[in-house]
Design a protein around this motif. Structure first.
Motif, PDB file in Angstrom:
ATOM      1  N   ASP A 110      14.074  -5.532  -0.025  1.00 57.99           N
ATOM      2  CA  ASP A 110      12.998  -5.603  -1.018  1.00 57.99           C
ATOM      3  C   ASP A 110      11.622  -5.614  -0.368  1.00 57.99           C
ATOM      4  OD1 ASP A 110      14.860  -5.636  -3.046  1.00 57.99           O
ATOM      5  OD2 ASP A 110      14.850  -7.822  -3.249  1.00 57.99           O
ATOM      6  N   THR A 111      11.496  -6.311   0.750  1.00 58.63           N
ATOM      7  CA  THR A 111      10.204  -6.376   1.442  1.00 58.63           C
ATOM      8  C   THR A 111       9.791  -4.993   1.931  1.00 58.63           C
ATOM      9  OG1 THR A 111      10.670  -8.644   2.132  1.00 58.63           O
ATOM     10  CG2 THR A 111       8.939  -7.483   3.326  1.00 58.63           C
TER      11      THR A 111
ATOM     12  N   GLN B 183      10.714  -2.091   0.710  1.00 57.24           N
ATOM     13  CA  GLN B 183      10.395  -1.263  -0.458  1.00 57.24           C
ATOM     14  C   GLN B 183       9.016  -1.593  -1.006  1.00 57.24           C
ATOM     15  OE1 GLN B 183      12.259   1.370  -1.029  1.00 57.24           O
ATOM     16  NE2 GLN B 183      13.458   0.544   0.665  1.00 57.24           N
ATOM     17  N   LYS B 184       8.689  -2.885  -1.045  1.00 58.42           N
ATOM     18  CA  LYS B 184       7.380  -3.323  -1.534  1.00 58.42           C
ATOM     19  C   LYS B 184       6.271  -2.772  -0.638  1.00 58.42           C
ATOM     20  CE  LYS B 184       5.141  -7.299  -1.010  1.00 58.42           C
ATOM     21  NZ  LYS B 184       5.044  -8.627  -0.581  1.00 58.42           N
ATOM     22  N   ILE B 185       6.471  -2.823   0.672  1.00 60.97           N
ATOM     23  CA  ILE B 185       5.462  -2.341   1.618  1.00 60.97           C
ATOM     24  C   ILE B 185       5.305  -0.825   1.512  1.00 60.97           C
ATOM     25  CG2 ILE B 185       4.949  -2.045   4.082  1.00 60.97           C
ATOM     26  CD1 ILE B 185       6.167  -4.899   4.452  1.00 60.97           C
TER      27      ILE B 185
ATOM     28  N   LYS C 255       5.729   1.012  -1.060  1.00 65.31           N
ATOM     29  CA  LYS C 255       4.976   1.277  -2.291  1.00 65.31           C
ATOM     30  C   LYS C 255       3.499   0.906  -2.095  1.00 65.31           C
ATOM     31  CE  LYS C 255       6.977   0.712  -6.273  1.00 65.31           C
ATOM     32  NZ  LYS C 255       7.618   0.084  -7.439  1.00 65.31           N
ATOM     33  N   GLU C 256       3.266  -0.251  -1.459  1.00 63.52           N
ATOM     34  CA  GLU C 256       1.901  -0.741  -1.264  1.00 63.52           C
ATOM     35  C   GLU C 256       1.057   0.205  -0.404  1.00 63.52           C
ATOM     36  OE1 GLU C 256      -0.287  -4.682   0.612  1.00 63.52           O
ATOM     37  OE2 GLU C 256       1.771  -4.871  -0.112  1.00 63.52           O
TER      38      GLU C 256
ATOM     39  N   ASN D 167       6.174  -7.155   8.893  1.00 65.83           N
ATOM     40  CA  ASN D 167       5.684  -7.185   7.524  1.00 65.83           C
ATOM     41  C   ASN D 167       4.622  -8.243   7.263  1.00 65.83           C
ATOM     42  OD1 ASN D 167       7.177  -9.571   7.487  1.00 65.83           O
ATOM     43  ND2 ASN D 167       8.959  -8.594   6.593  1.00 65.83           N
TER      44      ASN D 167
END
Length: 116
Positions: free
Chosen positions: A11-12, A14-16, A18-19, A104
């Motif tokens: 999840d981390t 994927q979030k990065i 996207k960010e 991250n």
């Protein structure tokens, strides 16, 4: 070259992705579980990072279960472990030109955004 090594089920990561807008900026993505890192790719990362240890995650569950926390590891050990087990790579690892961004933390993600 713009490339990010990541885990698809993290999840981390994927979030990065996207960010930082990885898809919009035409960054090549490599999912390290399904497409393992090659020795040449790892050596390139080491050249940019300065050491294999800088790429190594001590947070990986296998780090303790394999008893590695009780050993003194050499660069040769770090390289071998990184090639044997994808979970030991600090994620994500991004390469933009001749810069490398490992991990991250907020500072690393911000620097990556600027570089992209």
């Amino acid at each position: 070259m713009k490339k990010i090594y990541h885990l698809g089920n993290c999840d981390t990561c994927q979030k990065i992705l996207k960010e930082v807008g990885a898809e919009k900026k035409q960054v090549q993505l490599q999912e390290i579980k399904t497409e393992p890192i090659t020795p040449d790719q790892l050596d390139q990362m080491k050249e940019l990072a300065g050491s294999y240890e800088a790429l190594f995650s001590r947070r990986a569950l296998k780090y303790r279960s394999m008893g590695l926390h009780e050993q003194t590891l050499t660069e040769k050990d770090y390289r071998r472990l990184l090639l044997e087990e994808y979970t030991f790579l600090k994620r994500p690892v991004a390469i933009v030109g001749n810069q490398i961004f490992i991990g991250n933390t907020k500072a690393v993600v911000e620097a990556l955004k600027k570089a992209l």
